[in-house]
Scaffold this motif. Structure first.
Motif, PDB file in Angstrom:
ATOM      1  N   ASN A 178       0.845  -1.178   0.000  1.00 44.49           N
ATOM      2  CA  ASN A 178       0.000   0.000   0.000  1.00 44.49           C
ATOM      3  C   ASN A 178       0.888   1.237   0.000  1.00 44.49           C
ATOM      4  O   ASN A 178       1.814   1.332   0.812  1.00 44.49           O
ATOM      5  CB  ASN A 178      -0.921  -0.003   1.237  1.00 44.49           C
ATOM      6  CG  ASN A 178      -1.909   1.141   1.226  1.00 44.49           C
ATOM      7  OD1 ASN A 178      -1.561   2.276   1.507  1.00 44.49           O
ATOM      8  ND2 ASN A 178      -3.148   0.827   0.888  1.00 44.49           N
ATOM      9  N   ILE A 179       0.606   2.165  -0.905  1.00 44.35           N
ATOM     10  CA  ILE A 179       1.481   3.332  -1.011  1.00 44.35           C
ATOM     11  C   ILE A 179       1.356   4.251   0.199  1.00 44.35           C
ATOM     12  O   ILE A 179       2.214   5.118   0.405  1.00 44.35           O
ATOM     13  CB  ILE A 179       1.211   4.129  -2.304  1.00 44.35           C
ATOM     14  CG1 ILE A 179      -0.179   4.757  -2.293  1.00 44.35           C
ATOM     15  CG2 ILE A 179       1.394   3.251  -3.527  1.00 44.35           C
ATOM     16  CD1 ILE A 179      -0.413   5.725  -3.447  1.00 44.35           C
ATOM     17  N   MET A 184      -3.698   0.203  -3.005  1.00 41.95           N
ATOM     18  CA  MET A 184      -3.241  -1.177  -2.949  1.00 41.95           C
ATOM     19  C   MET A 184      -2.619  -1.581  -4.288  1.00 41.95           C
ATOM     20  O   MET A 184      -3.163  -1.291  -5.363  1.00 41.95           O
ATOM     21  CB  MET A 184      -4.401  -2.118  -2.622  1.00 41.95           C
ATOM     22  CG  MET A 184      -5.134  -1.779  -1.333  1.00 41.95           C
ATOM     23  SD  MET A 184      -4.082  -1.720   0.146  1.00 41.95           S
ATOM     24  CE  MET A 184      -3.628  -3.445   0.296  1.00 41.95           C
ATOM     25  N   TYR A 185      -1.485  -2.264  -4.201  1.00 41.86           N
ATOM     26  CA  TYR A 185      -0.814  -2.708  -5.431  1.00 41.86           C
ATOM     27  C   TYR A 185       0.075  -3.911  -5.144  1.00 41.86           C
ATOM     28  O   TYR A 185       0.332  -4.264  -3.983  1.00 41.86           O
ATOM     29  CB  TYR A 185       0.010  -1.572  -6.037  1.00 41.86           C
ATOM     30  CG  TYR A 185       1.283  -1.248  -5.274  1.00 41.86           C
ATOM     31  CD1 TYR A 185       2.516  -1.742  -5.679  1.00 41.86           C
ATOM     32  CD2 TYR A 185       1.251  -0.430  -4.137  1.00 41.86           C
ATOM     33  CE1 TYR A 185       3.682  -1.439  -4.982  1.00 41.86           C
ATOM     34  CE2 TYR A 185       2.398  -0.130  -3.436  1.00 41.86           C
ATOM     35  CZ  TYR A 185       3.620  -0.638  -3.869  1.00 41.86           C
ATOM     36  OH  TYR A 185       4.767  -0.345  -3.173  1.00 41.86           O
ATOM     37  N   TYR A 239      -2.471  -2.721 -10.016  1.00 43.78           N
ATOM     38  CA  TYR A 239      -3.290  -1.852  -9.177  1.00 43.78           C
ATOM     39  C   TYR A 239      -4.507  -2.634  -8.712  1.00 43.78           C
ATOM     40  O   TYR A 239      -5.263  -3.181  -9.514  1.00 43.78           O
ATOM     41  CB  TYR A 239      -3.708  -0.623  -9.988  1.00 43.78           C
ATOM     42  CG  TYR A 239      -4.581   0.357  -9.242  1.00 43.78           C
ATOM     43  CD1 TYR A 239      -4.122   0.980  -8.077  1.00 43.78           C
ATOM     44  CD2 TYR A 239      -5.847   0.681  -9.705  1.00 43.78           C
ATOM     45  CE1 TYR A 239      -4.918   1.892  -7.396  1.00 43.78           C
ATOM     46  CE2 TYR A 239      -6.646   1.598  -9.032  1.00 43.78           C
ATOM     47  CZ  TYR A 239      -6.178   2.200  -7.882  1.00 43.78           C
ATOM     48  OH  TYR A 239      -6.964   3.096  -7.213  1.00 43.78           O
ATOM     49  N   ARG A 240      -4.722  -2.695  -7.381  1.00 42.52           N
ATOM     50  CA  ARG A 240      -5.678  -3.627  -6.799  1.00 42.52           C
ATOM     51  C   ARG A 240      -6.775  -2.964  -5.962  1.00 42.52           C
ATOM     52  O   ARG A 240      -7.395  -3.626  -5.143  1.00 42.52           O
ATOM     53  CB  ARG A 240      -4.930  -4.642  -5.927  1.00 42.52           C
ATOM     54  CG  ARG A 240      -3.863  -5.447  -6.666  1.00 42.52           C
ATOM     55  CD  ARG A 240      -3.156  -6.393  -5.716  1.00 42.52           C
ATOM     56  NE  ARG A 240      -4.075  -7.334  -5.115  1.00 42.52           N
ATOM     57  CZ  ARG A 240      -4.383  -8.522  -5.624  1.00 42.52           C
ATOM     58  NH1 ARG A 240      -3.846  -8.913  -6.765  1.00 42.52           N
ATOM     59  NH2 ARG A 240      -5.230  -9.321  -4.999  1.00 42.52           N
ATOM     60  N   SER A 241      -7.039  -1.705  -6.155  1.00 42.33           N
ATOM     61  CA  SER A 241      -8.010  -1.023  -5.301  1.00 42.33           C
ATOM     62  C   SER A 241      -9.420  -0.968  -5.876  1.00 42.33           C
ATOM     63  O   SER A 241     -10.354  -0.608  -5.156  1.00 42.33           O
ATOM     64  CB  SER A 241      -7.539   0.410  -5.013  1.00 42.33           C
ATOM     65  OG  SER A 241      -6.438   0.397  -4.123  1.00 42.33           O
ATOM     66  N   LEU A 242      -9.601  -1.305  -7.140  1.00 43.05           N
ATOM     67  CA  LEU A 242     -10.904  -1.122  -7.762  1.00 43.05           C
ATOM     68  C   LEU A 242     -11.817  -2.324  -7.552  1.00 43.05           C
ATOM     69  O   LEU A 242     -11.370  -3.475  -7.631  1.00 43.05           O
ATOM     70  CB  LEU A 242     -10.752  -0.881  -9.267  1.00 43.05           C
ATOM     71  CG  LEU A 242      -9.992   0.386  -9.677  1.00 43.05           C
ATOM     72  CD1 LEU A 242      -9.975   0.508 -11.194  1.00 43.05           C
ATOM     73  CD2 LEU A 242     -10.600   1.613  -9.036  1.00 43.05           C
ATOM     74  N   PRO A 243     -13.119  -2.079  -7.341  1.00 45.28           N
ATOM     75  CA  PRO A 243     -14.075  -3.189  -7.290  1.00 45.28           C
ATOM     76  C   PRO A 243     -14.386  -3.690  -8.698  1.00 45.28           C
ATOM     77  O   PRO A 243     -14.173  -2.976  -9.687  1.00 45.28           O
ATOM     78  CB  PRO A 243     -15.310  -2.546  -6.661  1.00 45.28           C
ATOM     79  CG  PRO A 243     -15.248  -1.118  -7.118  1.00 45.28           C
ATOM     80  CD  PRO A 243     -13.776  -0.778  -7.121  1.00 45.28           C
ATOM     81  N   ASN A 244     -14.904  -4.900  -8.785  1.00 41.25           N
ATOM     82  CA  ASN A 244     -15.267  -5.446 -10.097  1.00 41.25           C
ATOM     83  C   ASN A 244     -16.403  -4.665 -10.742  1.00 41.25           C
ATOM     84  O   ASN A 244     -16.564  -4.683 -11.964  1.00 41.25           O
ATOM     85  CB  ASN A 244     -15.655  -6.919  -9.970  1.00 41.25           C
ATOM     86  CG  ASN A 244     -16.849  -7.128  -9.055  1.00 41.25           C
ATOM     87  OD1 ASN A 244     -17.138  -6.309  -8.182  1.00 41.25           O
ATOM     88  ND2 ASN A 244     -17.536  -8.233  -9.221  1.00 41.25           N
TER      89      ASN A 244
END
Length: 206
Positions: free
Chosen positions: A95-96, A165-166, A176-181
């Motif tokens: 996490n940045i 989150m990444y 990049y892992r912060s977006l919802p589906n």
């Protein structure tokens, strides 16, 4: 700098639009077999990757990407544990803002992940007829992650996900892992929404 992309979309197996169920064996899943995951090979242009995911969604019509969270029953979780092969380690998720990933408890969250890499060398054929694959590398990705967090802040907050989150993959790309589906419907007739927003964020980094 020329950036290339790959998309990964998670969803719940919801036949007939009903409540989520454990995906049948044979459906594409990743480390957690309760989520169906559609992905492309990466290293491509954004619009090409968008339509690639849209075609995969059409192939699996029972995948729900409007629901971003679900809690499987204890019996279902037991079955899923039996199916799990190599679960992803939370240690590789960063996490940045130096925040630890939130504990999910029994919840399952579905995400839309964007892989971004810098194209260092395009594919080519040498004078001996040998093919050389393209080469990719990392770049200064922290400003891009911050910009994506800002652009999609409403969707991130509404889904209960965490900004910043990444994950670094193979020392060549950032995921990049912060977006919802549920960030987009992947409608082939109206693709401009997501692509326009991504281009808006990324144009200053090209």
């Amino acid at each position: 700098m020329m950036l290339k992309f790959g998309f990964e979309l998670e969803g719940f197996y919801s036949p007939g639009g009903g409540l989520p169920q454990i995906p049948p064996k044979g459906y594409p899943v990743d480390g957690f077999p309760g989520l169906v995951e559609l992905r492309n090979s990466g290293g491509g242009d954004m619009d090409v990757q968008y339509f690639d995911i849209a075609r995969l969604l059409a192939k699996y019509p029972d995948i729900d990407i409007t629901r971003h969270t679900w809690t499987f029953s204890p019996q279902e979780r037991n079955e899923l544990r039996g199916r799990t092969r190599e679960p992803k380690s939370s240690e590789v998720i960063q996490n940045i803002y130096n925040k630890h990933p939130r504990a999910l408890g029994s919840k399952t969250l579905a995400s839309f992940q964007i892989n971004i890499s810098r194209l260092d060398k395009s594919e080519w054929w040498d004078d001996k007829g040998r093919f050389h694959y393209p080469e990719y590398g990392l770049f200064d990705y922290l400003p891009i992650i911050r910009a994506l967090d800002i652009e999609f802040s409403d969707e991130i907050k509404a889904s209960g996900r965490q900004p910043g989150m990444y994950c670094i993959k193979n020392f060549k790309r950032v995921e990049y892992r912060s977006l919802p589906n549920s960030v987009t419907t992947f409608n082939t007739n109206r693709p401009a929404g997501l692509l326009t927003r991504l281009c808006k964020v990324l144009k200053e980094f090209k």
